[in-house]
Design a protein around this motif. Sequence first.
Motif, PDB file in Angstrom:
ATOM      1  N   GLU A   1     -23.715 -19.256 -26.751  1.00 43.12           N
ATOM      2  CA  GLU A   1     -23.928 -18.638 -28.063  1.00 43.12           C
ATOM      3  C   GLU A   1     -25.404 -18.678 -28.440  1.00 43.12           C
ATOM      4  OE1 GLU A   1     -21.902 -16.763 -29.929  1.00 43.12           O
ATOM      5  OE2 GLU A   1     -20.574 -17.001 -28.211  1.00 43.12           O
ATOM      6  N   ARG A   2     -26.066 -19.779 -28.116  1.00 45.82           N
ATOM      7  CA  ARG A   2     -27.495 -19.903 -28.395  1.00 45.82           C
ATOM      8  C   ARG A   2     -28.284 -18.848 -27.598  1.00 45.82           C
ATOM      9  NH1 ARG A   2     -30.788 -25.224 -26.814  1.00 45.82           N
ATOM     10  NH2 ARG A   2     -31.541 -25.541 -28.894  1.00 45.82           N
ATOM     11  N   ILE A   3     -27.913 -18.647 -26.350  1.00 44.12           N
ATOM     12  CA  ILE A   3     -28.585 -17.661 -25.507  1.00 44.12           C
ATOM     13  C   ILE A   3     -28.347 -16.253 -26.060  1.00 44.12           C
ATOM     14  CG2 ILE A   3     -28.681 -16.637 -23.197  1.00 44.12           C
ATOM     15  CD1 ILE A   3     -27.617 -19.469 -22.229  1.00 44.12           C
TER      16      ILE A   3
ATOM     17  N   SER B   1     -14.296 -23.123 -15.915  1.00 43.77           N
ATOM     18  CA  SER B   1     -14.746 -22.114 -14.967  1.00 43.77           C
ATOM     19  C   SER B   1     -15.245 -20.868 -15.692  1.00 43.77           C
ATOM     20  CB  SER B   1     -13.606 -21.761 -14.015  1.00 43.77           C
ATOM     21  OG  SER B   1     -13.994 -20.762 -13.128  1.00 43.77           O
ATOM     22  N   GLN B   2     -14.544 -20.427 -16.707  1.00 47.19           N
ATOM     23  CA  GLN B   2     -14.965 -19.257 -17.486  1.00 47.19           C
ATOM     24  C   GLN B   2     -16.280 -19.541 -18.202  1.00 47.19           C
ATOM     25  OE1 GLN B   2     -13.503 -16.090 -17.570  1.00 47.19           O
ATOM     26  NE2 GLN B   2     -15.478 -15.657 -18.502  1.00 47.19           N
ATOM     27  N   ALA B   3     -16.409 -20.720 -18.770  1.00 46.65           N
ATOM     28  CA  ALA B   3     -17.647 -21.091 -19.470  1.00 46.65           C
ATOM     29  C   ALA B   3     -18.827 -21.112 -18.507  1.00 46.65           C
ATOM     30  CB  ALA B   3     -17.484 -22.445 -20.157  1.00 46.65           C
ATOM     31  N   VAL B   4     -18.611 -21.609 -17.292  1.00 48.17           N
ATOM     32  CA  VAL B   4     -19.671 -21.637 -16.281  1.00 48.17           C
ATOM     33  C   VAL B   4     -20.060 -20.210 -15.886  1.00 48.17           C
ATOM     34  CG1 VAL B   4     -20.219 -22.268 -13.888  1.00 48.17           C
ATOM     35  CG2 VAL B   4     -19.143 -23.942 -15.404  1.00 48.17           C
ATOM     36  N   ARG B   5     -19.072 -19.343 -15.679  1.00 48.83           N
ATOM     37  CA  ARG B   5     -19.368 -17.945 -15.325  1.00 48.83           C
ATOM     38  C   ARG B   5     -20.167 -17.251 -16.426  1.00 48.83           C
ATOM     39  NH1 ARG B   5     -14.117 -18.084 -13.211  1.00 48.83           N
ATOM     40  NH2 ARG B   5     -13.264 -17.148 -15.098  1.00 48.83           N
ATOM     41  N   ASP B   6     -19.735 -17.436 -17.675  1.00 50.42           N
ATOM     42  CA  ASP B   6     -20.434 -16.825 -18.802  1.00 50.42           C
ATOM     43  C   ASP B   6     -21.863 -17.352 -18.898  1.00 50.42           C
ATOM     44  OD1 ASP B   6     -18.081 -15.485 -19.370  1.00 50.42           O
ATOM     45  OD2 ASP B   6     -17.565 -16.763 -21.092  1.00 50.42           O
TER      46      ASP B   6
ATOM     47  N   ARG C   1     -19.824 -27.612 -24.677  1.00 48.27           N
ATOM     48  CA  ARG C   1     -21.291 -27.574 -24.651  1.00 48.27           C
ATOM     49  C   ARG C   1     -21.803 -26.282 -24.016  1.00 48.27           C
ATOM     50  NH1 ARG C   1     -22.413 -33.482 -22.346  1.00 48.27           N
ATOM     51  NH2 ARG C   1     -24.506 -32.665 -21.933  1.00 48.27           N
ATOM     52  N   LEU C   2     -21.166 -25.854 -22.919  1.00 46.55           N
ATOM     53  CA  LEU C   2     -21.570 -24.603 -22.276  1.00 46.55           C
ATOM     54  C   LEU C   2     -21.345 -23.417 -23.201  1.00 46.55           C
ATOM     55  CD1 LEU C   2     -20.191 -25.209 -18.682  1.00 46.55           C
ATOM     56  CD2 LEU C   2     -22.597 -24.918 -19.306  1.00 46.55           C
ATOM     57  N   GLU C   3     -20.238 -23.421 -23.913  1.00 45.80           N
ATOM     58  CA  GLU C   3     -19.955 -22.333 -24.848  1.00 45.80           C
ATOM     59  C   GLU C   3     -20.990 -22.295 -25.977  1.00 45.80           C
ATOM     60  OE1 GLU C   3     -15.118 -22.162 -24.145  1.00 45.80           O
ATOM     61  OE2 GLU C   3     -15.896 -23.332 -25.830  1.00 45.80           O
TER      62      GLU C   3
ATOM     63  N   LEU D   1     -14.859 -32.709 -18.656  1.00 48.75           N
ATOM     64  CA  LEU D   1     -14.872 -31.277 -18.360  1.00 48.75           C
ATOM     65  C   LEU D   1     -14.649 -30.458 -19.631  1.00 48.75           C
ATOM     66  CD1 LEU D   1     -12.966 -30.970 -14.967  1.00 48.75           C
ATOM     67  CD2 LEU D   1     -15.378 -30.474 -15.404  1.00 48.75           C
ATOM     68  N   ARG D   2     -13.732 -30.905 -20.448  1.00 55.66           N
ATOM     69  CA  ARG D   2     -13.458 -30.205 -21.715  1.00 55.66           C
ATOM     70  C   ARG D   2     -14.690 -30.254 -22.609  1.00 55.66           C
ATOM     71  NH1 ARG D   2     -12.693 -26.294 -24.130  1.00 55.66           N
ATOM     72  NH2 ARG D   2     -11.895 -26.380 -26.218  1.00 55.66           N
ATOM     73  N   SER D   3     -15.320 -31.413 -22.682  1.00 53.98           N
ATOM     74  CA  SER D   3     -16.549 -31.565 -23.462  1.00 53.98           C
ATOM     75  C   SER D   3     -17.650 -30.665 -22.915  1.00 53.98           C
ATOM     76  CB  SER D   3     -16.995 -33.029 -23.436  1.00 53.98           C
ATOM     77  OG  SER D   3     -18.258 -33.177 -23.997  1.00 53.98           O
ATOM     78  N   HIS D   4     -17.768 -30.589 -21.597  1.00 55.25           N
ATOM     79  CA  HIS D   4     -18.770 -29.740 -20.967  1.00 55.25           C
ATOM     80  C   HIS D   4     -18.507 -28.273 -21.284  1.00 55.25           C
ATOM     81  CE1 HIS D   4     -20.055 -32.839 -17.708  1.00 55.25           C
ATOM     82  NE2 HIS D   4     -20.142 -33.304 -18.927  1.00 55.25           N
TER      83      HIS D   4
END
Length: 113
Positions: free
Chosen positions: A99-101, A14-19, A93-95, A87-90
């Motif tokens: 970082e790339r962004i 959820s935090q990764a999605v928000r970020d 990937r989101l994190e 979900l953990r893998s996602h």
Amino acid sequence: MTIADLPSVLASWSQAVRDFHTLHGVLSETIASRQSANGTKPATQYSLCELKKVRDTMAQEIISLINELDNSGDLSPESASLTISRLRSHTIRLEKEAERIKRALWLSSLGAS
């Protein structure tokens, strides 16, 4: 991973999605402001085209993540562990995309050398 791991995995996801969502907004605003600069091109190390590529990659990653979750099947005890692992893998990937962004936004704010 087990069902017991689900609360912490969901919180991280959820935090990764928000970020990711927040950074997507910043990236979109940066692209829009660059496009509306009325032909004046700021001298930066990261071009508008490169920012758009990052945004397109973000969109493809989200589509990929959604498709993976859509194909994860039911939440039977056997498949729950796999879904939690996805979900953990996602999250990871989101994190990485976040970082790339951040890097692209930082580079786009630097003057050309």
